[in-house]
Design a protein around this motif. Structure first.
Motif, PDB file in Angstrom:
ATOM      1  N   GLU A  18      55.259  61.612  42.237  1.00 53.10           N
ATOM      2  CA  GLU A  18      54.347  60.508  42.552  1.00 53.10           C
ATOM      3  C   GLU A  18      55.078  59.182  42.696  1.00 53.10           C
ATOM      4  O   GLU A  18      54.757  58.379  43.566  1.00 53.10           O
ATOM      5  CB  GLU A  18      53.258  60.406  41.474  1.00 53.10           C
ATOM      6  CG  GLU A  18      52.229  61.519  41.595  1.00 53.10           C
ATOM      7  CD  GLU A  18      51.291  61.589  40.398  1.00 53.10           C
ATOM      8  OE1 GLU A  18      50.790  62.699  40.130  1.00 53.10           O
ATOM      9  OE2 GLU A  18      51.093  60.554  39.724  1.00 53.10           O
ATOM     10  N   THR A  19      56.058  58.942  41.833  1.00 55.48           N
ATOM     11  CA  THR A  19      56.764  57.653  41.890  1.00 55.48           C
ATOM     12  C   THR A  19      57.888  57.652  42.910  1.00 55.48           C
ATOM     13  O   THR A  19      58.416  56.602  43.251  1.00 55.48           O
ATOM     14  CB  THR A  19      57.396  57.291  40.526  1.00 55.48           C
ATOM     15  OG1 THR A  19      58.400  58.267  40.216  1.00 55.48           O
ATOM     16  CG2 THR A  19      56.358  57.259  39.426  1.00 55.48           C
ATOM     17  N   ILE A  66      56.798  58.376  30.230  1.00 58.65           N
ATOM     18  CA  ILE A  66      57.618  59.339  30.976  1.00 58.65           C
ATOM     19  C   ILE A  66      58.366  58.637  32.113  1.00 58.65           C
ATOM     20  O   ILE A  66      59.539  58.901  32.350  1.00 58.65           O
ATOM     21  CB  ILE A  66      56.751  60.507  31.493  1.00 58.65           C
ATOM     22  CG1 ILE A  66      56.245  61.323  30.295  1.00 58.65           C
ATOM     23  CG2 ILE A  66      57.540  61.401  32.438  1.00 58.65           C
ATOM     24  CD1 ILE A  66      55.274  62.415  30.638  1.00 58.65           C
ATOM     25  N   GLU A  67      57.662  57.705  32.797  1.00 59.69           N
ATOM     26  CA  GLU A  67      58.334  56.954  33.866  1.00 59.69           C
ATOM     27  C   GLU A  67      59.543  56.213  33.319  1.00 59.69           C
ATOM     28  O   GLU A  67      60.608  56.173  33.946  1.00 59.69           O
ATOM     29  CB  GLU A  67      57.362  55.958  34.512  1.00 59.69           C
ATOM     30  CG  GLU A  67      56.414  56.602  35.497  1.00 59.69           C
ATOM     31  CD  GLU A  67      55.486  55.585  36.162  1.00 59.69           C
ATOM     32  OE1 GLU A  67      55.922  54.440  36.384  1.00 59.69           O
ATOM     33  OE2 GLU A  67      54.322  55.941  36.430  1.00 59.69           O
ATOM     34  N   ASP A  75      55.989  67.959  33.460  1.00 59.36           N
ATOM     35  CA  ASP A  75      55.427  66.599  33.543  1.00 59.36           C
ATOM     36  C   ASP A  75      56.351  65.660  34.308  1.00 59.36           C
ATOM     37  O   ASP A  75      55.910  64.846  35.120  1.00 59.36           O
ATOM     38  CB  ASP A  75      55.221  66.010  32.145  1.00 59.36           C
ATOM     39  CG  ASP A  75      54.066  66.680  31.414  1.00 59.36           C
ATOM     40  OD1 ASP A  75      53.246  67.323  32.101  1.00 59.36           O
ATOM     41  OD2 ASP A  75      54.007  66.574  30.180  1.00 59.36           O
ATOM     42  N   GLN A  79      51.149  57.653  28.048  1.00 58.60           N
ATOM     43  CA  GLN A  79      52.109  58.756  28.143  1.00 58.60           C
ATOM     44  C   GLN A  79      52.849  58.724  29.467  1.00 58.60           C
ATOM     45  O   GLN A  79      54.045  58.946  29.545  1.00 58.60           O
ATOM     46  CB  GLN A  79      51.362  60.083  28.065  1.00 58.60           C
ATOM     47  CG  GLN A  79      51.411  60.702  26.694  1.00 58.60           C
ATOM     48  CD  GLN A  79      50.547  61.939  26.641  1.00 58.60           C
ATOM     49  OE1 GLN A  79      50.320  62.594  27.657  1.00 58.60           O
ATOM     50  NE2 GLN A  79      50.058  62.259  25.474  1.00 58.60           N
ATOM     51  N   ARG A  80      52.084  58.450  30.514  1.00 58.57           N
ATOM     52  CA  ARG A  80      52.648  58.424  31.848  1.00 58.57           C
ATOM     53  C   ARG A  80      53.702  57.342  31.975  1.00 58.57           C
ATOM     54  O   ARG A  80      54.794  57.566  32.476  1.00 58.57           O
ATOM     55  CB  ARG A  80      51.506  58.166  32.832  1.00 58.57           C
ATOM     56  CG  ARG A  80      51.811  58.576  34.214  1.00 58.57           C
ATOM     57  CD  ARG A  80      50.879  57.878  35.162  1.00 58.57           C
ATOM     58  NE  ARG A  80      51.657  57.534  36.314  1.00 58.57           N
ATOM     59  CZ  ARG A  80      51.765  58.338  37.351  1.00 58.57           C
ATOM     60  NH1 ARG A  80      51.099  59.450  37.408  1.00 58.57           N
ATOM     61  NH2 ARG A  80      52.544  58.006  38.360  1.00 58.57           N
ATOM     62  N   ARG A  95      56.147  66.301  38.080  1.00 64.16           N
ATOM     63  CA  ARG A  95      54.867  65.850  38.653  1.00 64.16           C
ATOM     64  C   ARG A  95      54.867  64.328  38.800  1.00 64.16           C
ATOM     65  O   ARG A  95      54.498  63.783  39.848  1.00 64.16           O
ATOM     66  CB  ARG A  95      53.707  66.316  37.766  1.00 64.16           C
ATOM     67  CG  ARG A  95      52.333  66.094  38.347  1.00 64.16           C
ATOM     68  CD  ARG A  95      51.252  66.728  37.468  1.00 64.16           C
ATOM     69  NE  ARG A  95      51.527  66.556  36.044  1.00 64.16           N
ATOM     70  CZ  ARG A  95      51.275  65.452  35.356  1.00 64.16           C
ATOM     71  NH1 ARG A  95      50.741  64.410  35.972  1.00 64.16           N
ATOM     72  NH2 ARG A  95      51.560  65.365  34.063  1.00 64.16           N
ATOM     73  N   ILE A  96      55.295  63.628  37.774  1.00 66.80           N
ATOM     74  CA  ILE A  96      55.283  62.167  37.815  1.00 66.80           C
ATOM     75  C   ILE A  96      56.361  61.643  38.764  1.00 66.80           C
ATOM     76  O   ILE A  96      56.131  60.706  39.524  1.00 66.80           O
ATOM     77  CB  ILE A  96      55.422  61.601  36.383  1.00 66.80           C
ATOM     78  CG1 ILE A  96      54.121  61.879  35.629  1.00 66.80           C
ATOM     79  CG2 ILE A  96      55.736  60.113  36.401  1.00 66.80           C
ATOM     80  CD1 ILE A  96      54.152  61.579  34.159  1.00 66.80           C
ATOM     81  N   THR A 137      46.620  58.816  28.229  1.00 69.22           N
ATOM     82  CA  THR A 137      47.383  59.430  29.318  1.00 69.22           C
ATOM     83  C   THR A 137      48.156  58.381  30.102  1.00 69.22           C
ATOM     84  O   THR A 137      49.274  58.643  30.506  1.00 69.22           O
ATOM     85  CB  THR A 137      46.477  60.216  30.288  1.00 69.22           C
ATOM     86  OG1 THR A 137      45.319  59.455  30.516  1.00 69.22           O
ATOM     87  CG2 THR A 137      46.146  61.577  29.748  1.00 69.22           C
ATOM     88  N   THR A 138      47.556  57.175  30.310  1.00 70.86           N
ATOM     89  CA  THR A 138      48.331  56.165  31.035  1.00 70.86           C
ATOM     90  C   THR A 138      49.550  55.760  30.219  1.00 70.86           C
ATOM     91  O   THR A 138      50.613  55.525  30.765  1.00 70.86           O
ATOM     92  CB  THR A 138      47.524  54.889  31.359  1.00 70.86           C
ATOM     93  OG1 THR A 138      46.740  54.571  30.244  1.00 70.86           O
ATOM     94  CG2 THR A 138      46.696  55.049  32.590  1.00 70.86           C
TER      95      THR A 138
END
Ligand code: C2E
Ligand code: CA
Ligand code: CA
Ligand code: CA
Length: 284
Positions: free
Chosen positions: A82-83, A26-27, A75, A22-23, A78-79, A19-20
Motif C-alpha cells: 500500500e505504501t 509497522i510503517e 502484515d 499498529q499500522r 500488505r502494508i 489498527t491505525t
C-alpha cells in the motif's frame, strides 16, 4: 461510535484506533529496518520427492527487529504494497538471498539448486528483469538458477506490462512458479496463457489430503492427482507446499507430485543453519 473526520473514519472506536496505531508502527518498523539493515532472507529447502535431494530453496522475507524479534511477512508485505515500500524491501531481500545462495553453494558444493523468490504484482516493473540480471551477474549466479514466484492474483487482470516482464524473465532463462495454485479464479487457464514452469499446489489442499472428513479427503486427493496430471501435460513441474506429515508425503509421491516443501523436511531458517548442517554432513 461516531462517524466523522475527513475520510468518514470511525473516531472513538478503540478497535479502529488500535489498527491505525499498529499500522503506523509497522510503517515505522519498515523504514527503520531498511535504514538499519534488519531485513533477512530465510531459506526453506524444496525436496525432490523421487530421491530426497534438495532441488532448490525458497527465500522468505523476515524483519529481524532487535527489540520485537522476528516479524513474519504477511502484515509487512500488505502494508508495504500500500505504501509502495515493497519495491525497496524486495530488492533488499533479493540481494540478501543472492549472497545466501553464494555461501550455501560453497558449503554444499551443489551449484544447481535454484533460488525461488516471491514477487508482488507491484514489483513486476519493466526494469525488474534487467535489475535481476545485473544483481545475479554481480554475485556470479547464473540467472537460470532463479525461480520467480508469483501468485494467481498477479495474473488476474492480464496486465500487458506483467506479461511482458514474465516473457522477459523466460527469455533470460529464469523459471516462473505459480504460487498458491488452486486458490484463484481461473487457475487452470493461467497454465495455457502464461509462461509457467512450476505449479505450487496450495497448502490448503495438502492439509486436507489426510485429515478431516472422508469426503473432503477423497476430493482433495482427486484434485491434487488431477492438478498434477494436467500440470505435467502442460510441461510444468509440480511442488506441494506445506507438507507436514509422512502420510501426506507418501500420497503426494503416489500422485506423481515432483517436489515437496514443508515442516516435515525443513522449516524456513537462516542460511547459517543450513550451512552448519552441510558442514556436519561432510564431516561424518
Ligand atoms: P508463500 O509464498 O505461500 O510461502 C509459504 C509460507 O508457508 C511461508 O510463510 C512458510 O513459512 C510457510 N510454510 C512452509 N512450510 C510450511 C508447513 O509445513 N506448514 C505450514 N503451516 N506453513 C508452512 P511465511 O514465511 O510467513 O510467508 C508468508 C507469505 O508472505 C508467503 O507465502 C509469500 O506470499 C509472502 N512473502 C514471503 N517473503 C516474501 C518476499 O520476499 N516478497 C514478497 N513479495 N512476498 C513474500
Ligand atoms: Ca511462495
Ligand atoms: Ca504458497
Ligand atoms: Ca500462501
Amino acid at each position: 461510535k461516531k462517524r466523522d473526520g475527513k475520510n468518514g473514519a470511525l473516531l472513538y472506536d478503540p478497535l479502529f484506533q488500535d489498527t491505525t496505531r499498529q499500522r503506523a508502527e509497522i510503517e515505522q518498523d519498515i523504514e527503520e529496518a531498511l535504514r538499519s539493515d534488519w531485513f533477512e532472507a530465510y531459506f526453506q529447502p524444496i525436496i525432490d520427492l523421487g530421491d530426497g535431494h534438495v532441488t532448490g530453496y525458497e527465500a522468505l522475507m523476515r524483519l529481524n527487529h532487535p527489540l520485537k524479534g522476528l516479524l513474519p511477512p504477511c502484515d509487512i508485505i500488505r502494508i508495504a504494497e500500500e505504501t509502495g515500500a515493497i519495491g525497496r524491501i524486495g530488492n533488499r531481500v533479493f540481494e540478501k538471498a543472492l549472497a545466501n545462495l553464494v555461501a550455501l553453494t560453497r558449503a554444499s558444493g551443489d551449484d544447481r539448486a535454484y533460488l525461488a523468490v516471491n514477487f508482488s504484482p507491484l514489483q513486476l516493473e519493466p526494469a525488474l528483469p534487467m535489475l535481476l540480471t545485473a544483481l545475479t551477474a554481480r554475485h556470479g549466479i547464473d540467472p537460470q538458477r532463479l525461480v520467480i514466484e508469483i501468485t494467481e492474483a498477479t495474473l488476474l487482470h492480464d496486465n500487458p506490462q506483467i506479461r511482458m516482464v514474465l516473457d522477459e524473465f523466460s527469455r533470460i532463462g529464469c523459471r516462473i512458479a505459480l504460487d498458491d495454485f488452486g486458490t484463484g479464479y481461473s487457475s487452470l487457464s493461467y497454465l495455457s496463457r502464461f509462461p509457467v514452469d512450476i505449479v505450487k499446489i496450495d497448502q490448503s489442499f495438502i492439509r486436507s489430503l489426510a485429515s478431516g472428513e472422508a469426503e473432503l479427503r477423497n476430493k482433495s486427493r482427486m484434485l491434487v492427482e488431477g492438478i498434477t496430471a494436467i500440470s505435467h501435460k502442460m510441461e510444468c513441474s509440480v511442488t506441494a507446499e506445506g507438507v507436514e506429515t509422512t502420510e501426506q508425503r507418501d500420497l503426494l509421491r503416489e500422485f506423481g507430485v515432483d517436489c515437496g516443501q514443508g515442516y516435515l523436511f525443513a522449516r524456513p531458517q537462516p542460511v547459517e543453519q543450513l550451512i552448519a548442517a552441510y558442514d556436519i554432513k561432510r564431516k561424518v
